[in-house]
Scaffold this motif. Sequence first.
Motif, PDB file in Angstrom:
ATOM      1  N   TYR A 236      39.933   3.389  53.010  1.00 32.63           N
ATOM      2  CA  TYR A 236      40.424   4.970  52.884  1.00 32.63           C
ATOM      3  C   TYR A 236      41.422   5.629  53.802  1.00 32.63           C
ATOM      4  O   TYR A 236      42.231   6.623  53.359  1.00 32.63           O
ATOM      5  CB  TYR A 236      38.947   5.908  53.101  1.00 32.63           C
ATOM      6  N   LEU A 237      41.458   5.098  55.076  1.00 31.06           N
ATOM      7  CA  LEU A 237      42.497   5.600  56.151  1.00 31.06           C
ATOM      8  C   LEU A 237      43.814   5.379  55.491  1.00 31.06           C
ATOM      9  O   LEU A 237      44.708   6.015  55.796  1.00 31.06           O
ATOM     10  CB  LEU A 237      42.148   4.701  57.137  1.00 31.06           C
ATOM     11  N   PHE A 238      43.935   4.321  54.436  1.00 29.73           N
ATOM     12  CA  PHE A 238      45.408   4.352  54.022  1.00 29.73           C
ATOM     13  C   PHE A 238      45.999   5.484  53.064  1.00 29.73           C
ATOM     14  O   PHE A 238      47.105   5.485  52.896  1.00 29.73           O
ATOM     15  CB  PHE A 238      45.330   3.119  52.915  1.00 29.73           C
ATOM     16  N   THR A 239      44.946   6.300  52.921  1.00 31.94           N
ATOM     17  CA  THR A 239      45.487   7.576  52.106  1.00 31.94           C
ATOM     18  C   THR A 239      45.980   8.671  53.037  1.00 31.94           C
ATOM     19  O   THR A 239      46.841   9.470  52.501  1.00 31.94           O
ATOM     20  CB  THR A 239      44.197   8.079  51.220  1.00 31.94           C
ATOM     21  N   GLN A 240      45.801   8.513  54.161  1.00 35.97           N
ATOM     22  CA  GLN A 240      46.203   9.304  55.293  1.00 35.97           C
ATOM     23  C   GLN A 240      46.350  10.745  55.076  1.00 35.97           C
ATOM     24  O   GLN A 240      47.060  11.583  55.493  1.00 35.97           O
ATOM     25  CB  GLN A 240      47.982   8.735  55.488  1.00 35.97           C
ATOM     26  N   SER A 241      45.193  11.232  54.235  1.00 36.63           N
ATOM     27  CA  SER A 241      44.888  12.704  54.153  1.00 36.63           C
ATOM     28  C   SER A 241      43.426  12.782  53.468  1.00 36.63           C
ATOM     29  O   SER A 241      42.793  11.798  53.053  1.00 36.63           O
ATOM     30  CB  SER A 241      45.907  13.025  52.829  1.00 36.63           C
ATOM     31  N   PHE A 242      42.920  13.851  53.440  1.00 33.64           N
ATOM     32  CA  PHE A 242      41.642  14.108  53.005  1.00 33.64           C
ATOM     33  C   PHE A 242      41.953  14.366  51.523  1.00 33.64           C
ATOM     34  O   PHE A 242      42.822  15.310  51.099  1.00 33.64           O
ATOM     35  CB  PHE A 242      41.221  15.389  53.530  1.00 33.64           C
ATOM     36  N   ASN A 243      41.109  13.561  50.777  1.00 33.41           N
ATOM     37  CA  ASN A 243      41.321  13.776  49.368  1.00 33.41           C
ATOM     38  C   ASN A 243      40.280  13.152  48.560  1.00 33.41           C
ATOM     39  O   ASN A 243      39.136  12.847  49.229  1.00 33.41           O
ATOM     40  CB  ASN A 243      42.493  12.745  48.856  1.00 33.41           C
ATOM     41  N   LEU A 244      39.960  13.347  47.250  1.00 33.42           N
ATOM     42  CA  LEU A 244      38.840  13.175  46.468  1.00 33.42           C
ATOM     43  C   LEU A 244      38.326  11.517  46.374  1.00 33.42           C
ATOM     44  O   LEU A 244      37.197  11.339  46.373  1.00 33.42           O
ATOM     45  CB  LEU A 244      39.228  13.317  45.057  1.00 33.42           C
ATOM     46  N   SER A 245      39.229  10.563  47.063  1.00 32.97           N
ATOM     47  CA  SER A 245      38.792   9.510  47.247  1.00 32.97           C
ATOM     48  C   SER A 245      37.718   9.132  48.326  1.00 32.97           C
ATOM     49  O   SER A 245      37.025   8.180  48.437  1.00 32.97           O
ATOM     50  CB  SER A 245      39.900   8.408  47.302  1.00 32.97           C
ATOM     51  N   ILE A 246      37.595   9.996  48.977  1.00 30.59           N
ATOM     52  CA  ILE A 246      36.657  10.097  50.049  1.00 30.59           C
ATOM     53  C   ILE A 246      35.238   9.666  49.622  1.00 30.59           C
ATOM     54  O   ILE A 246      34.342   9.396  50.440  1.00 30.59           O
ATOM     55  CB  ILE A 246      36.518  11.089  50.985  1.00 30.59           C
ATOM     56  N   ILE A 247      34.815  10.160  48.443  1.00 33.76           N
ATOM     57  CA  ILE A 247      33.921  10.143  47.962  1.00 33.76           C
ATOM     58  C   ILE A 247      33.107   8.628  47.829  1.00 33.76           C
ATOM     59  O   ILE A 247      32.083   8.420  47.724  1.00 33.76           O
ATOM     60  CB  ILE A 247      33.806  10.611  46.224  1.00 33.76           C
ATOM     61  N   GLY A 248      34.215   7.646  47.666  1.00 30.12           N
ATOM     62  CA  GLY A 248      33.737   6.252  47.813  1.00 30.12           C
ATOM     63  C   GLY A 248      33.229   5.863  48.913  1.00 30.12           C
ATOM     64  O   GLY A 248      32.146   5.258  48.874  1.00 30.12           O
ATOM     65  N   PRO A 249      33.767   5.734  50.191  1.00 27.92           N
ATOM     66  CA  PRO A 249      33.060   5.404  51.280  1.00 27.92           C
ATOM     67  C   PRO A 249      31.758   6.271  51.626  1.00 27.92           C
ATOM     68  O   PRO A 249      30.839   5.755  52.268  1.00 27.92           O
ATOM     69  CB  PRO A 249      34.049   5.513  52.448  1.00 27.92           C
ATOM     70  N   ILE A 250      31.857   7.745  51.184  1.00 26.46           N
ATOM     71  CA  ILE A 250      30.671   8.408  51.518  1.00 26.46           C
ATOM     72  C   ILE A 250      29.589   7.723  50.857  1.00 26.46           C
ATOM     73  O   ILE A 250      28.271   7.638  50.819  1.00 26.46           O
ATOM     74  CB  ILE A 250      31.045   9.993  51.263  1.00 26.46           C
ATOM     75  N   SER A 251      29.719   7.754  49.320  1.00 30.56           N
ATOM     76  CA  SER A 251      28.601   7.304  48.488  1.00 30.56           C
ATOM     77  C   SER A 251      28.177   5.786  48.948  1.00 30.56           C
ATOM     78  O   SER A 251      27.029   5.525  49.057  1.00 30.56           O
ATOM     79  CB  SER A 251      29.497   6.906  46.977  1.00 30.56           C
ATOM     80  N   LEU A 252      29.071   4.795  49.320  1.00 28.20           N
ATOM     81  CA  LEU A 252      28.744   3.695  49.804  1.00 28.20           C
ATOM     82  C   LEU A 252      27.883   3.834  50.860  1.00 28.20           C
ATOM     83  O   LEU A 252      26.658   3.068  51.180  1.00 28.20           O
ATOM     84  CB  LEU A 252      29.879   2.645  50.306  1.00 28.20           C
ATOM     85  N   THR A 253      28.325   4.554  51.843  1.00 28.98           N
ATOM     86  CA  THR A 253      27.162   5.026  53.102  1.00 28.98           C
ATOM     87  C   THR A 253      25.880   5.359  52.737  1.00 28.98           C
ATOM     88  O   THR A 253      25.083   4.853  53.289  1.00 28.98           O
ATOM     89  CB  THR A 253      27.911   5.911  53.980  1.00 28.98           C
ATOM     90  N   LEU A 254      25.887   6.459  51.750  1.00 31.49           N
ATOM     91  CA  LEU A 254      24.428   6.715  51.404  1.00 31.49           C
ATOM     92  C   LEU A 254      23.823   5.450  50.688  1.00 31.49           C
ATOM     93  O   LEU A 254      22.465   5.608  50.842  1.00 31.49           O
ATOM     94  CB  LEU A 254      24.800   7.791  50.515  1.00 31.49           C
ATOM     95  N   LEU A 255      24.385   4.908  49.755  1.00 30.11           N
ATOM     96  CA  LEU A 255      23.717   3.644  49.001  1.00 30.11           C
ATOM     97  C   LEU A 255      23.094   2.736  50.204  1.00 30.11           C
ATOM     98  O   LEU A 255      21.960   2.432  50.059  1.00 30.11           O
ATOM     99  CB  LEU A 255      24.713   2.839  48.216  1.00 30.11           C
ATOM    100  N   PHE A 256      23.926   2.462  50.977  1.00 37.18           N
ATOM    101  CA  PHE A 256      23.276   1.257  52.379  1.00 37.18           C
ATOM    102  C   PHE A 256      22.162   2.167  52.994  1.00 37.18           C
ATOM    103  O   PHE A 256      21.297   1.175  53.454  1.00 37.18           O
ATOM    104  CB  PHE A 256      24.434   0.961  53.126  1.00 37.18           C
ATOM    105  N   GLN A 257      22.118   3.442  53.084  1.00 36.38           N
ATOM    106  CA  GLN A 257      21.039   4.011  53.782  1.00 36.38           C
ATOM    107  C   GLN A 257      19.798   3.957  53.039  1.00 36.38           C
ATOM    108  O   GLN A 257      18.800   3.363  53.526  1.00 36.38           O
ATOM    109  CB  GLN A 257      21.426   5.640  53.880  1.00 36.38           C
ATOM    110  N   GLY A 258      19.791   4.198  51.918  1.00 31.70           N
ATOM    111  CA  GLY A 258      18.791   3.899  50.860  1.00 31.70           C
ATOM    112  C   GLY A 258      18.231   2.404  50.741  1.00 31.70           C
ATOM    113  O   GLY A 258      17.188   2.306  50.718  1.00 31.70           O
ATOM    114  N   SER A 259      19.077   1.677  50.599  1.00 29.17           N
ATOM    115  CA  SER A 259      19.096   0.226  50.459  1.00 29.17           C
ATOM    116  C   SER A 259      18.399  -0.328  51.536  1.00 29.17           C
ATOM    117  O   SER A 259      17.439  -1.139  51.579  1.00 29.17           O
ATOM    118  CB  SER A 259      20.208  -0.403  50.175  1.00 29.17           C
ATOM    119  N   SER A 260      18.876  -0.088  52.664  1.00 31.53           N
ATOM    120  CA  SER A 260      18.260  -0.581  53.885  1.00 31.53           C
ATOM    121  C   SER A 260      16.735  -0.132  54.261  1.00 31.53           C
ATOM    122  O   SER A 260      16.171  -0.730  54.510  1.00 31.53           O
ATOM    123  CB  SER A 260      19.185  -0.477  55.163  1.00 31.53           C
TER     124      SER A 260
END
Length: 294
Positions: A236-260
């Motif tokens: 996500y850091l490659f986008t070099q700005s705050f944008n909608l694609s941040i939903i990706g790493p946020i969703s993944l982080t939440l998924l691994f929290q629940g999965s773990s």
Amino acid sequence: MMDIPKPANPVTTLLPFILPFFLLMWRLPYHSPVEATFCVYIFIVFYAFLKSLWIKNHSVADEMWSIMPVYYAYIFAATSGSARSKIMFSLVAAWAIRMSYNFYRKGGYKGLEDHRWGKLRETIRNPILWQLFNFFFICVTQNALLLFICLPGYFAPNDSLNLIDIVATLLNLGFLLLESIADNQQWNFQKEKQRLISEKKELTKEFKNGFLSRGLFRYSRHPNFFGEIGIWWSFYLFTQSFNLSIIGPISLTLLFQGSSNFTEKISASKYPEYKVYQKITSKIIPWFPQKWQE
């Protein structure tokens, strides 16, 4: 005990799944990246659902986990053509090769189902409710996540490379290396544990406990999860700005929290010492552990 089956041939297993995408890629020049990714996403959702009904296995999404991001990254790179998008695609391809190999050597392409789905079926006993869960969570939601984590490829700017790109690339490769080491440590531990049990040899303390608590697992109960999350945050850091694609790493982080949480509930029920391990070792972010109390 973790069953380690003989690896299958991923080419023959995934050939019916891969071939239709060549047609989609051929049509790519006639579509915007949004249209192309949406077409691929819709196709794969129904493919996963219908295949899960056909083979009565709900781990079809696991077969796609290391494959679908390559298609999405390719679409974004092909429609952008910038040096940055090519680097991002190369990083996703490297991630996919490692992930596919790890899934392959565990026998994932033989069609073995993740044991956690069996545990969930014990809770969701109604067959209609289970198939609704199968469609909306396993097929729709998980495949949407695979698209979301690749969205930075669409939002990345087309200007010249800069220092942020170097930092993002190094971080991405560093997290990839960390996850690779963690998966290899877990693989070697499970293989050795299975060998000792099959040969009816006495198990030492760690093998007797049943779970790995040394190496990277001394500092984190899930260092592989930490590496995976870090890979997509640095992507996500490659986008070099705050944008909608941040939903990706946020969703993944939440998924691994629940999965773990779900995985650890199973581990704690199987291995009495695991609750001690939970108290003295950081969950995901590596940190200095407390002393194991004998």
